[in-house]
Enzyme design. Sequence first.
Site, PDB file in Angstrom:
ATOM      1  N   ASN A 156       0.700  -1.120  -0.098  1.00 39.81           N
ATOM      2  CA  ASN A 156       0.208  -0.064  -0.146  1.00 39.81           C
ATOM      3  C   ASN A 156       0.819   1.417  -0.174  1.00 39.81           C
ATOM      4  O   ASN A 156       0.257   2.277  -0.578  1.00 39.81           O
ATOM      5  CB  ASN A 156      -1.053   0.005   1.128  1.00 39.81           C
ATOM      6  CG  ASN A 156      -0.447   0.063   2.481  1.00 39.81           C
ATOM      7  OD1 ASN A 156       0.361  -0.754   2.639  1.00 39.81           O
ATOM      8  ND2 ASN A 156      -0.890   0.688   3.336  1.00 39.81           N
ATOM      9  N   GLU A 252       4.507  -4.281  12.051  1.00 39.92           N
ATOM     10  CA  GLU A 252       3.840  -3.331  11.819  1.00 39.92           C
ATOM     11  C   GLU A 252       2.600  -3.810  11.177  1.00 39.92           C
ATOM     12  O   GLU A 252       2.638  -4.176   9.906  1.00 39.92           O
ATOM     13  CB  GLU A 252       4.436  -2.200  10.883  1.00 39.92           C
ATOM     14  CG  GLU A 252       5.774  -1.532  11.609  1.00 39.92           C
ATOM     15  CD  GLU A 252       5.536  -0.695  12.726  1.00 39.92           C
ATOM     16  OE1 GLU A 252       4.427  -0.159  12.761  1.00 39.92           O
ATOM     17  OE2 GLU A 252       6.245  -0.446  13.475  1.00 39.92           O
ATOM     18  N   CYS A 286      -2.841   1.538   6.787  1.00 36.27           N
ATOM     19  CA  CYS A 286      -3.076   0.893   7.846  1.00 36.27           C
ATOM     20  C   CYS A 286      -3.784   1.732   9.189  1.00 36.27           C
ATOM     21  O   CYS A 286      -4.238   1.448  10.099  1.00 36.27           O
ATOM     22  CB  CYS A 286      -1.551   0.589   8.599  1.00 36.27           C
ATOM     23  SG  CYS A 286      -0.527   1.776   8.478  1.00 36.27           S
TER      24      CYS A 286
HETATM   25  P1  NAP Z   1       0.402  -9.097   3.507  1.00 34.40           P
HETATM   26  O1  NAP Z   1      -0.220  -9.879   2.706  1.00 34.40           O
HETATM   27  O2  NAP Z   1       0.668  -9.663   4.771  1.00 34.40           O
HETATM   28  O3  NAP Z   1       1.952  -9.014   2.776  1.00 34.40           O
HETATM   29  C1  NAP Z   1       2.855  -8.265   3.195  1.00 34.40           C
HETATM   30  C2  NAP Z   1       4.236  -8.909   2.793  1.00 34.40           C
HETATM   31  O4  NAP Z   1       4.590 -10.041   3.350  1.00 34.40           O
HETATM   32  C3  NAP Z   1       4.171  -9.215   1.246  1.00 34.40           C
HETATM   33  O5  NAP Z   1       5.440  -8.812   0.850  1.00 34.40           O
HETATM   34  C4  NAP Z   1       4.055 -10.639   1.092  1.00 34.40           C
HETATM   35  O6  NAP Z   1       4.550 -11.189  -0.041  1.00 34.40           O
HETATM   36  C5  NAP Z   1       4.880 -11.141   2.558  1.00 34.40           C
HETATM   37  N1  NAP Z   1       4.453 -12.314   2.934  1.00 34.40           N
HETATM   38  C6  NAP Z   1       3.129 -12.993   3.062  1.00 34.40           C
HETATM   39  N2  NAP Z   1       3.135 -14.060   3.701  1.00 34.40           N
HETATM   40  C7  NAP Z   1       4.476 -14.264   4.008  1.00 34.40           C
HETATM   41  C8  NAP Z   1       4.961 -15.443   4.714  1.00 34.40           C
HETATM   42  N3  NAP Z   1       4.619 -16.455   5.242  1.00 34.40           N
HETATM   43  N4  NAP Z   1       6.324 -15.202   4.781  1.00 34.40           N
HETATM   44  C9  NAP Z   1       7.261 -14.207   4.484  1.00 34.40           C
HETATM   45  N5  NAP Z   1       6.331 -13.299   3.753  1.00 34.40           N
HETATM   46  C10 NAP Z   1       5.216 -13.087   3.416  1.00 34.40           C
HETATM   47  O7  NAP Z   1      -0.005  -7.780   3.531  1.00 34.40           O
HETATM   48  P2  NAP Z   1      -0.408  -6.660   2.301  1.00 34.40           P
HETATM   49  O8  NAP Z   1      -1.730  -7.234   1.729  1.00 34.40           O
HETATM   50  O9  NAP Z   1       0.705  -6.626   1.276  1.00 34.40           O
HETATM   51  O10 NAP Z   1      -0.901  -5.226   3.003  1.00 34.40           O
HETATM   52  C11 NAP Z   1      -1.836  -4.780   3.820  1.00 34.40           C
HETATM   53  C12 NAP Z   1      -1.582  -5.080   5.351  1.00 34.40           C
HETATM   54  O11 NAP Z   1      -0.544  -4.557   5.651  1.00 34.40           O
HETATM   55  C13 NAP Z   1      -2.856  -4.500   6.214  1.00 34.40           C
HETATM   56  O12 NAP Z   1      -3.227  -5.502   7.234  1.00 34.40           O
HETATM   57  C14 NAP Z   1      -2.220  -3.402   6.726  1.00 34.40           C
HETATM   58  O13 NAP Z   1      -2.888  -2.695   7.668  1.00 34.40           O
HETATM   59  C15 NAP Z   1      -0.880  -3.723   6.768  1.00 34.40           C
HETATM   60  N6  NAP Z   1      -0.041  -2.597   6.784  1.00 34.40           N
HETATM   61  C16 NAP Z   1       0.551  -1.893   8.245  1.00 34.40           C
HETATM   62  C17 NAP Z   1       1.190  -0.938   8.260  1.00 34.40           C
HETATM   63  C18 NAP Z   1       1.753  -0.475   9.484  1.00 34.40           C
HETATM   64  O14 NAP Z   1       3.093   0.358   9.421  1.00 34.40           O
HETATM   65  N7  NAP Z   1       1.278  -0.992  10.877  1.00 34.40           N
HETATM   66  C19 NAP Z   1       1.464  -0.213   6.903  1.00 34.40           C
HETATM   67  C20 NAP Z   1       0.974  -0.730   5.949  1.00 34.40           C
HETATM   68  C21 NAP Z   1       0.445  -1.839   5.814  1.00 34.40           C
HETATM   69  P3  NAP Z   1       3.778 -11.487  -1.329  1.00 34.40           P
HETATM   70  O15 NAP Z   1       3.282 -10.275  -1.646  1.00 34.40           O
HETATM   71  O16 NAP Z   1       4.581 -12.374  -2.198  1.00 34.40           O
HETATM   72  O17 NAP Z   1       2.423 -12.091  -0.723  1.00 34.40           O
END
Ligand code: NAP
Length: 480
Positions: A156, A252, A286
């Site tokens: 995002n 995060e 987020c």
């Molecule tokens: P996501 O599906 O959890 O993916 C995030 C990253 O993790 C991607 O690079 C993904 O790779 C990788 N990943 C997924 N499963 C993994 C595993 N088992 N082992 C290692 N890496 C893995 O999240 P998203 O859909 O990209 O982002 C949305 C989420 O991020 C929301 O919940 C949002 O609130 C949160 N977020 C939090 C913050 C904060 O600062 N607190 C900021 C921004 C976003 P792939 O893409 O290859 O699946």
Amino acid sequence: MATQLTGQRMFLAGKWVKCDRVIEVRDPQDNSVIDTVPAASAEDMKKCIEEAKEGAKTAASMPVHERMKIVNAAADYIEKNAEKYARTIAREGSKTIREATKEVERCIQTLRISAEEARRIHGETIPFDQMPGSENRVGYYYRFPIGIIGAITPFNDPLNLVAHKVGPAIASGNAIIVKPATVTPLSALLLAEAFAEAGLPPKVLSVITGYGSEIGDTLVTHPAVRMITFTGGLDAGEEISRKAGLKKISMELGSNSPVIVLEDADVEEAVESTVSGAFWAAGQNCLGVQRIYIQESIMDEFEKSFVERTNQYRVGDKQSELTDMGPLINEKEAIRVEHLVNEAADKGAYILTGGERKDAFYSPTVLANVPEDCTIAKEEVFGPVVLLYPVADLDAAIQKSNDVNYGLQAGIFTKNIEKAYKAIAKMDVGGIMINDSSDYRIDAMPFGGVKKSGLGREGISFSIQEMTEPKVVCFKLTND
Ligand code: NAP
């Protein structure tokens, strides 16, 4: 020397390399393929970690002035090429060009702050003589880099959330391996390009493109990787935490942020701010405003004004300066959001406006009367949907705000300092904004959540603390 390569190569230990297998990167707006990037294998990741061992030594031996120079030069490069960076974010991601331009500005700030913080990695002297028998000892501690850091980032904020990890890691003398989100790898590769152009020694930084399910475990479980800094969703965060073993982790994660609007608030200001907070980046944020608790006496006025303002939102072409909101990151995500809204509507929620999907686009949606047993009432929607609730008073608003598993940031609109203080004390969050929505952040502040919103804090100097360890030095003197 120009090392600029985007798309089809990844940045492995200072070299731009290809793989046999590729991943298609698509523009969510029309699902067209805009580029391909390598689909790295677990073997590629292992090789990268081996190279990073040397990179960590190089990084640790770089004097602070050199680190500062390189990180500032990367910021300069991005500043010079800001248009290219913004267009890439707005192409591969779901941000509009105006939102993408802001992200590039934030990224430059992130790197400038990182360079500046490099000179403030302090230790302290230790008064050893507080302990009887230690009168002849003097010493101090200083902070040393942790070594190799694995960074896993979401889609995002595909540039600045990567910079949030790379900037402090390099400023504090570490090597770092980034695995960006598979759907938005191009912005992360552009960040690598900036560091390559800035003269970062090889092997200090890698940006490895590939599926988390294929290369994630290798990075997360490798004993040479001393820290995993993860930004993303709760499920992946929990899985990574379980697998990481004996290393530092920083998490995060997501939220469903609350904002409280009391009857003494400036309603117009509260509406403007919460509409923006709810629909920024199509709600894929987020910090996005998901739940608004409005004191009953101003509910009708707030609701009417909120819906009117929402209806003015221009949804469409991301590349147009006139567009307020683009699509979600892909159609699958838009369908997920549609299901959440339909579930709430089936259980009795009113759709005051929105609730329509076309491909990856989901209209800005306002819900009222959402029953507590709906998924959307408790979980993160991560889409352009906001829930309005009337509340009798501040106590009820705080109680409802806290009644979820998340706690990243919150907002409260009131002119009453006592009430603001009560909210500060009682709300279970990592940050609270007074007379603003939950969606406020600068890159120098400590940022992170409580409960299932995360563990640890980002924000440059706070990240540097996490990315370094104290080493104690104690001189035993002779009594002469
Ligand atoms: P996501 O599906 O959890 O993916 C995030 C990253 O993790 C991607 O690079 C993904 O790779 C990788 N990943 C997924 N499963 C993994 C595993 N088992 N082992 C290692 N890496 C893995 O999240 P998203 O859909 O990209 O982002 C949305 C989420 O991020 C929301 O919940 C949002 O609130 C949160 N977020 C939090 C913050 C904060 O600062 N607190 C900021 C921004 C976003 P792939 O893409 O290859 O699946």
